[in-house]
Write a protein that holds these residues in place. Structure first.
Motif, PDB file in Angstrom:
ATOM      1  N   MET A   1     -26.100   7.851  61.375  1.00  0.00           N
ATOM      2  CA  MET A   1     -25.653   7.718  62.285  1.00  0.00           C
ATOM      3  C   MET A   1     -25.945   9.152  63.072  1.00  0.00           C
ATOM      4  O   MET A   1     -25.581  10.242  62.674  1.00  0.00           O
ATOM      5  N   VAL A   2     -26.408   9.162  64.053  1.00  0.00           N
ATOM      6  CA  VAL A   2     -26.529  10.648  64.895  1.00  0.00           C
ATOM      7  C   VAL A   2     -25.377  10.768  65.983  1.00  0.00           C
ATOM      8  O   VAL A   2     -25.190   9.889  66.589  1.00  0.00           O
ATOM      9  N   THR A   3     -24.667  12.004  65.638  1.00  0.00           N
ATOM     10  CA  THR A   3     -23.537  11.926  66.460  1.00  0.00           C
ATOM     11  C   THR A   3     -23.842  13.423  67.270  1.00  0.00           C
ATOM     12  O   THR A   3     -24.294  14.286  66.999  1.00  0.00           O
ATOM     13  N   PHE A   4     -23.471  12.823  68.917  1.00  0.00           N
ATOM     14  CA  PHE A   4     -23.730  13.900  69.668  1.00  0.00           C
ATOM     15  C   PHE A   4     -22.167  14.642  70.151  1.00  0.00           C
ATOM     16  O   PHE A   4     -21.525  13.610  70.678  1.00  0.00           O
ATOM     17  N   THR A   5     -22.024  15.903  69.802  1.00  0.00           N
ATOM     18  CA  THR A   5     -20.886  16.393  70.360  1.00  0.00           C
ATOM     19  C   THR A   5     -21.017  17.259  71.495  1.00  0.00           C
ATOM     20  O   THR A   5     -19.947  17.522  71.924  1.00  0.00           O
ATOM     21  N   LEU A   6     -22.159  17.564  71.987  1.00  0.00           N
ATOM     22  CA  LEU A   6     -22.525  18.241  73.141  1.00  0.00           C
ATOM     23  C   LEU A   6     -23.441  17.456  73.962  1.00  0.00           C
ATOM     24  O   LEU A   6     -24.004  16.509  73.417  1.00  0.00           O
ATOM     25  N   ASP A   7     -23.654  17.900  75.232  1.00  0.00           N
ATOM     26  CA  ASP A   7     -24.625  16.906  75.991  1.00  0.00           C
ATOM     27  C   ASP A   7     -26.026  17.096  75.727  1.00  0.00           C
ATOM     28  O   ASP A   7     -26.544  18.153  74.993  1.00  0.00           O
ATOM     29  N   TYR A   8     -26.821  15.970  75.518  1.00  0.00           N
ATOM     30  CA  TYR A   8     -28.010  16.092  75.197  1.00  0.00           C
ATOM     31  C   TYR A   8     -28.964  15.156  75.590  1.00  0.00           C
ATOM     32  O   TYR A   8     -28.589  14.118  76.292  1.00  0.00           O
ATOM     33  N   THR A   9     -30.183  15.480  76.109  1.00  0.00           N
ATOM     34  CA  THR A   9     -31.287  14.518  76.987  1.00  0.00           C
ATOM     35  C   THR A   9     -32.556  14.618  76.053  1.00  0.00           C
ATOM     36  O   THR A   9     -32.947  15.361  75.781  1.00  0.00           O
ATOM     37  N   PHE A  10     -32.860  13.314  75.925  1.00  0.00           N
ATOM     38  CA  PHE A  10     -33.958  12.930  75.334  1.00  0.00           C
ATOM     39  C   PHE A  10     -34.955  13.294  76.511  1.00  0.00           C
ATOM     40  O   PHE A  10     -35.103  12.461  77.553  1.00  0.00           O
ATOM     41  N   GLY A  24     -27.908   4.385  64.268  1.00  0.00           N
ATOM     42  CA  GLY A  24     -27.218   4.521  65.621  1.00  0.00           C
ATOM     43  C   GLY A  24     -27.071   5.851  65.915  1.00  0.00           C
ATOM     44  O   GLY A  24     -27.123   6.916  65.587  1.00  0.00           O
ATOM     45  N   PHE A  25     -26.549   5.852  67.509  1.00  0.00           N
ATOM     46  CA  PHE A  25     -26.127   7.122  67.991  1.00  0.00           C
ATOM     47  C   PHE A  25     -24.663   6.955  68.254  1.00  0.00           C
ATOM     48  O   PHE A  25     -24.054   5.954  68.699  1.00  0.00           O
ATOM     49  N   ARG A  26     -23.752   8.129  68.039  1.00  0.00           N
ATOM     50  CA  ARG A  26     -22.376   8.168  68.447  1.00  0.00           C
ATOM     51  C   ARG A  26     -22.042   9.140  69.671  1.00  0.00           C
ATOM     52  O   ARG A  26     -22.656  10.284  69.426  1.00  0.00           O
ATOM     53  N   VAL A  27     -21.874   9.183  70.676  1.00  0.00           N
ATOM     54  CA  VAL A  27     -21.583   9.951  71.715  1.00  0.00           C
ATOM     55  C   VAL A  27     -19.956  10.569  71.767  1.00  0.00           C
ATOM     56  O   VAL A  27     -19.274   9.713  71.839  1.00  0.00           O
ATOM     57  N   VAL A  50     -25.667   2.116  70.357  1.00  0.00           N
ATOM     58  CA  VAL A  50     -24.920   3.501  70.994  1.00  0.00           C
ATOM     59  C   VAL A  50     -23.566   3.341  71.236  1.00  0.00           C
ATOM     60  O   VAL A  50     -23.217   2.422  71.885  1.00  0.00           O
ATOM     61  N   GLU A  51     -22.883   3.948  70.572  1.00  0.00           N
ATOM     62  CA  GLU A  51     -21.142   4.025  70.818  1.00  0.00           C
ATOM     63  C   GLU A  51     -20.731   5.316  71.659  1.00  0.00           C
ATOM     64  O   GLU A  51     -21.133   6.490  71.326  1.00  0.00           O
ATOM     65  N   VAL A  52     -20.422   4.910  72.779  1.00  0.00           N
ATOM     66  CA  VAL A  52     -19.673   6.243  73.637  1.00  0.00           C
ATOM     67  C   VAL A  52     -18.096   6.127  73.388  1.00  0.00           C
ATOM     68  O   VAL A  52     -17.530   5.039  73.766  1.00  0.00           O
ATOM     69  N   ARG A  53     -17.812   7.361  72.639  1.00  0.00           N
ATOM     70  CA  ARG A  53     -16.253   7.456  72.505  1.00  0.00           C
ATOM     71  C   ARG A  53     -15.416   7.920  73.898  1.00  0.00           C
ATOM     72  O   ARG A  53     -16.001   8.073  74.801  1.00  0.00           O
ATOM     73  N   VAL A  54     -14.291   7.892  73.749  1.00  0.00           N
ATOM     74  CA  VAL A  54     -13.398   8.285  74.919  1.00  0.00           C
ATOM     75  C   VAL A  54     -13.864   9.277  75.639  1.00  0.00           C
ATOM     76  O   VAL A  54     -14.187  10.571  75.134  1.00  0.00           O
ATOM     77  N   GLN A  55     -13.954   9.266  76.888  1.00  0.00           N
ATOM     78  CA  GLN A  55     -14.095  10.147  78.118  1.00  0.00           C
ATOM     79  C   GLN A  55     -15.750  10.776  77.910  1.00  0.00           C
ATOM     80  O   GLN A  55     -16.031  11.651  78.298  1.00  0.00           O
TER      81      GLN A  55
END
Length: 85
Positions: A1-10, A24-27, A50-55
């Motif tokens: 699982m790739v986790t994004f803790t900051l803003d990221y743009t492909f 998968g991806f987790r935002v 892609v899982e987009v977490r709270v806010q």
């Protein structure tokens, strides 16, 4: 699982992103993931999506989600902006 803790743009031109089974991806909370003209697909098996977490938020423009168990899973107060997918 790739986790994004900051803003990221492909970057446009990151055309095909292959994801293996159970990946998968987790935002995370408050982060934003941007996909532009990207093609996300599984490697002969279903990937988690892609899982987009709270806010968190996801922006997907002209992108394709293929072979995912759940393409995009929005949690409480998550945001999504999609166009031409």
């Amino acid at each position: 699982m790739v986790t994004f803790t900051l803003d990221y743009t492909f970057a446009p031109g990151s055309d095909i992103i292959f994801l293996d089974n159970n990946s998968g991806f987790r935002v995370e909370i408050g982060a934003e993931l941007t996909l532009n003209s990207s093609h996300l697909r599984g490697c002969n098996k279903l990937w988690k999506g892609v899982e987009v977490r709270v806010q968190g938020s996801i922006i997907a423009q002209s992108s394709t989600f293929e072979d995912a168990i759940t393409a995009i899973l929005l949690r409480d107060r998550a945001e999504i902006l999609i166009a031409d997918n």
